[in-house]
Design a protein around this motif. Structure first.
Motif, PDB file in Angstrom:
ATOM      1  N   PHE A 286       0.827  -1.203   0.000  1.00 17.97           N
ATOM      2  CA  PHE A 286       0.000   0.000   0.000  1.00 17.97           C
ATOM      3  C   PHE A 286       0.862   1.253   0.000  1.00 17.97           C
ATOM      4  N   LEU A 287       0.484   2.222  -0.831  1.00 13.71           N
ATOM      5  CA  LEU A 287       1.160   3.521  -0.854  1.00 13.71           C
ATOM      6  C   LEU A 287       0.270   4.632  -0.326  1.00 13.71           C
ATOM      7  N   THR A 288      -0.924   4.764  -0.916  1.00 17.15           N
ATOM      8  CA  THR A 288      -1.788   5.857  -0.515  1.00 17.15           C
ATOM      9  C   THR A 288      -3.224   5.576  -0.940  1.00 17.15           C
ATOM     10  N   TYR A 289      -4.147   6.371  -0.425  1.00 15.46           N
ATOM     11  CA  TYR A 289      -5.571   6.117  -0.623  1.00 15.46           C
ATOM     12  C   TYR A 289      -6.341   7.432  -0.663  1.00 15.46           C
ATOM     13  N   PHE A 290      -7.300   7.513  -1.570  1.00 14.45           N
ATOM     14  CA  PHE A 290      -8.168   8.672  -1.714  1.00 14.45           C
ATOM     15  C   PHE A 290      -9.619   8.268  -1.485  1.00 14.45           C
ATOM     16  N   GLN A 291     -10.319   9.127  -0.792  1.00 13.41           N
ATOM     17  CA  GLN A 291     -11.768   9.052  -0.711  1.00 13.41           C
ATOM     18  C   GLN A 291     -12.253  10.281  -1.485  1.00 13.41           C
ATOM     19  N   ASN A 292     -12.848  10.061  -2.642  1.00 14.41           N
ATOM     20  CA  ASN A 292     -13.141  11.158  -3.580  1.00 14.41           C
ATOM     21  C   ASN A 292     -11.833  11.913  -3.852  1.00 14.41           C
ATOM     22  N   GLU A 293     -11.803  13.232  -3.620  1.00 14.29           N
ATOM     23  CA  GLU A 293     -10.584  13.973  -3.937  1.00 14.29           C
ATOM     24  C   GLU A 293      -9.636  14.088  -2.752  1.00 14.29           C
ATOM     25  N   ALA A 294     -10.049  13.619  -1.599  1.00 10.04           N
ATOM     26  CA  ALA A 294      -9.237  13.757  -0.389  1.00 10.04           C
ATOM     27  C   ALA A 294      -8.276  12.578  -0.221  1.00 10.04           C
ATOM     28  N   GLN A 295      -6.996  12.927  -0.035  1.00  7.58           N
ATOM     29  CA  GLN A 295      -5.989  11.898   0.233  1.00  7.58           C
ATOM     30  C   GLN A 295      -5.987  11.641   1.735  1.00  7.58           C
ATOM     31  N   LEU A 296      -6.439  10.485   2.152  1.00  9.57           N
ATOM     32  CA  LEU A 296      -6.695  10.221   3.558  1.00  9.57           C
ATOM     33  C   LEU A 296      -5.585   9.452   4.267  1.00  9.57           C
ATOM     34  N   GLU A 297      -4.733   8.790   3.514  1.00 15.70           N
ATOM     35  CA  GLU A 297      -3.701   7.998   4.166  1.00 15.70           C
ATOM     36  C   GLU A 297      -2.514   7.852   3.238  1.00 15.70           C
ATOM     37  N   LYS A 298      -1.331   7.941   3.819  1.00 11.59           N
ATOM     38  CA  LYS A 298      -0.098   7.731   3.069  1.00 11.59           C
ATOM     39  C   LYS A 298       0.803   6.788   3.837  1.00 11.59           C
ATOM     40  N   SER A 299       1.365   5.840   3.140  1.00 22.40           N
ATOM     41  CA  SER A 299       2.282   4.895   3.756  1.00 22.40           C
ATOM     42  C   SER A 299       3.640   5.552   3.973  1.00 22.40           C
ATOM     43  N   ARG A 300       4.395   4.993   4.902  1.00 24.98           N
ATOM     44  CA  ARG A 300       5.775   5.465   5.097  1.00 24.98           C
ATOM     45  C   ARG A 300       6.623   5.190   3.857  1.00 24.98           C
ATOM     46  N   LEU A 301       6.150   4.266   3.011  1.00 25.18           N
ATOM     47  CA  LEU A 301       6.874   3.977   1.773  1.00 25.18           C
ATOM     48  C   LEU A 301       6.852   5.176   0.822  1.00 25.18           C
ATOM     49  N   LEU A 302       5.886   6.042   1.005  1.00 23.23           N
ATOM     50  CA  LEU A 302       5.723   7.181   0.111  1.00 23.23           C
ATOM     51  C   LEU A 302       6.642   8.309   0.574  1.00 23.23           C
ATOM     52  N   SER A 303       7.845   8.343  -0.024  1.00 23.05           N
ATOM     53  CA  SER A 303       8.802   9.370   0.385  1.00 23.05           C
ATOM     54  C   SER A 303       8.374  10.732  -0.156  1.00 23.05           C
ATOM     55  N   ASP A 304       9.148  11.750   0.200  1.00 23.75           N
ATOM     56  CA  ASP A 304       8.833  13.108  -0.244  1.00 23.75           C
ATOM     57  C   ASP A 304       8.919  13.263  -1.750  1.00 23.75           C
ATOM     58  N   ARG A 305       9.573  12.337  -2.411  1.00 26.87           N
ATOM     59  CA  ARG A 305       9.687  12.425  -3.864  1.00 26.87           C
ATOM     60  C   ARG A 305       8.408  11.959  -4.564  1.00 26.87           C
ATOM     61  N   PHE A 306       7.535  11.346  -3.819  1.00 27.80           N
ATOM     62  CA  PHE A 306       6.285  10.836  -4.372  1.00 27.80           C
ATOM     63  C   PHE A 306       5.144  11.787  -4.029  1.00 27.80           C
ATOM     64  N   SER A 307       4.301  12.036  -5.013  1.00 27.91           N
ATOM     65  CA  SER A 307       3.098  12.806  -4.738  1.00 27.91           C
ATOM     66  C   SER A 307       1.954  12.249  -5.574  1.00 27.91           C
ATOM     67  N   ALA A 308       0.790  12.189  -4.969  1.00 32.07           N
ATOM     68  CA  ALA A 308      -0.387  11.694  -5.666  1.00 32.07           C
ATOM     69  C   ALA A 308      -1.501  12.717  -5.543  1.00 32.07           C
ATOM     70  N   GLU A 309      -2.291  12.792  -6.597  1.00 29.98           N
ATOM     71  CA  GLU A 309      -3.407  13.721  -6.609  1.00 29.98           C
ATOM     72  C   GLU A 309      -4.632  13.052  -7.208  1.00 29.98           C
ATOM     73  N   ARG A 310      -5.775  13.568  -6.828  1.00 28.85           N
ATOM     74  CA  ARG A 310      -7.038  13.142  -7.436  1.00 28.85           C
ATOM     75  C   ARG A 310      -7.939  14.378  -7.438  1.00 28.85           C
ATOM     76  N   PRO A 311      -7.618  15.334  -8.292  1.00 25.43           N
ATOM     77  CA  PRO A 311      -8.185  16.686  -8.201  1.00 25.43           C
ATOM     78  C   PRO A 311      -9.703  16.764  -8.299  1.00 25.43           C
ATOM     79  N   LYS A 312     -10.313  15.933  -9.088  1.00 30.15           N
ATOM     80  CA  LYS A 312     -11.761  16.035  -9.272  1.00 30.15           C
ATOM     81  C   LYS A 312     -12.482  14.808  -8.743  1.00 30.15           C
ATOM     82  N   GLY A 313     -11.766  14.015  -8.010  1.00 28.26           N
ATOM     83  CA  GLY A 313     -12.389  12.819  -7.450  1.00 28.26           C
ATOM     84  C   GLY A 313     -12.626  11.729  -8.458  1.00 28.26           C
ATOM     85  N   SER A 314     -12.009  11.857  -9.637  1.00 31.70           N
ATOM     86  CA  SER A 314     -12.167  10.794 -10.632  1.00 31.70           C
ATOM     87  C   SER A 314     -10.807  10.157 -10.881  1.00 31.70           C
TER      88      SER A 314
END
Lengths: 112, 114
Positions: free
Chosen positions: B45-73
């Motif tokens: 697991f790396l990260t999880y979104f509920q609609n557009e909100a990023q609710l959880e990030k794993s410690r595996l996700l370093s600062d070099r990683f970023s995830a987005e879900r701008p419109k919830g799709s």
């Protein structure tokens, strides 16, 4: 920490025979379990799931058994076919944000 | 095909470059997940979104990683300044948004950092 693991890394089965893939989990609070099949180069494919209030669930050619007493899960495949050859993962979904924790997988090889 | 789709399927890049992956979940699925899988291992697991909100990030996700879900799709996963250790299969999954529910996975994006 909590983990989900498998007893056998590789299982070879003759075509037509039944296959049994086993899995042990360590989080006694786990309440939902899933079996996934993953073929080479593809994403995991849902096979069957079971909730902790059940001890058996059947699908098409597949059966999942859950023994909460010993924290053991198994997947039974009836009349194994060459198309069943893949890596099988058991996974635990522990609620909350629904993170799925996977084990290391068992490779099923079907011998024609 | 109404399943989860990911693009690209394969990406080869040189160390230090940035890469971006896209995931299109099953329509009407509210939850979207990113996982990473290395050879012979189960997805992590790396990260999880509920609609557009990023609710959880794993410690595996370093600062070099970023995830987005701008419109919830759809969602994007960006890796900046890639390292050889980032080489892996990046999997996306989606689910409806209820408890104890099935996550459906896409085909993955295989990244190779040279």
């Amino acid at each position: 920490g909590e983990s989900v693991g498998l007893h056998l890394p590789t299982l070879s089965v003759q075509e037509g025979d039944n296959s049994i893939i086993n899995c042990a989990y360590s989080n006694s609070a786990s309440d939902y379990f899933i079996w996934y099949k993953q073929e080479s180069g593809k994403g995991p494919q849902f096979i069957i799931d079971i909730r902790s209030n059940m001890d058996k669930r059947q699908g098409q050619r597949v059966t999942v058994l859950l023994n909460k007493t010993v924290k053991h899960l198994s997947l039974q495949i009836a009349a194994t076919q060459p198309g069943d050859s893949a890596v099988y993962f058991c996974a635990e979904n522990s609620g909350g944000y629904q993170k799925v924790t996977f084990g290391t997988g068992t490779k099923l090889q079907v011998i024609p | 095909d109404t399943g989860v789709s990911q693009d690209p399927r394969h990406k080869i890049t040189k160390r230090g470059q940035n890469v971006t992956f896209r995931c299109d979940p099953i329509s009407e699925h509210n939850r979207l997940y990113w996982y990473r899988q290395t050879l012979g291992q189960g997805p992590e697991f790396l990260t999880y979104f509920q609609n557009e909100a990023q609710l959880e990030k794993s410690r595996l996700l370093s600062d070099r990683f970023s995830a987005e879900r701008p419109k919830g799709s759809f969602s994007t996963l960006e890796i900046q300044r890639t390292e050889q250790g980032d080489s892996a299969m990046y999997l996306c999954a989606s689910s409806l948004g209820t408890t104890q529910e099935t996550q459906y996975f896409g085909p993955g994006t295989r990244l190779l950092v040279l």
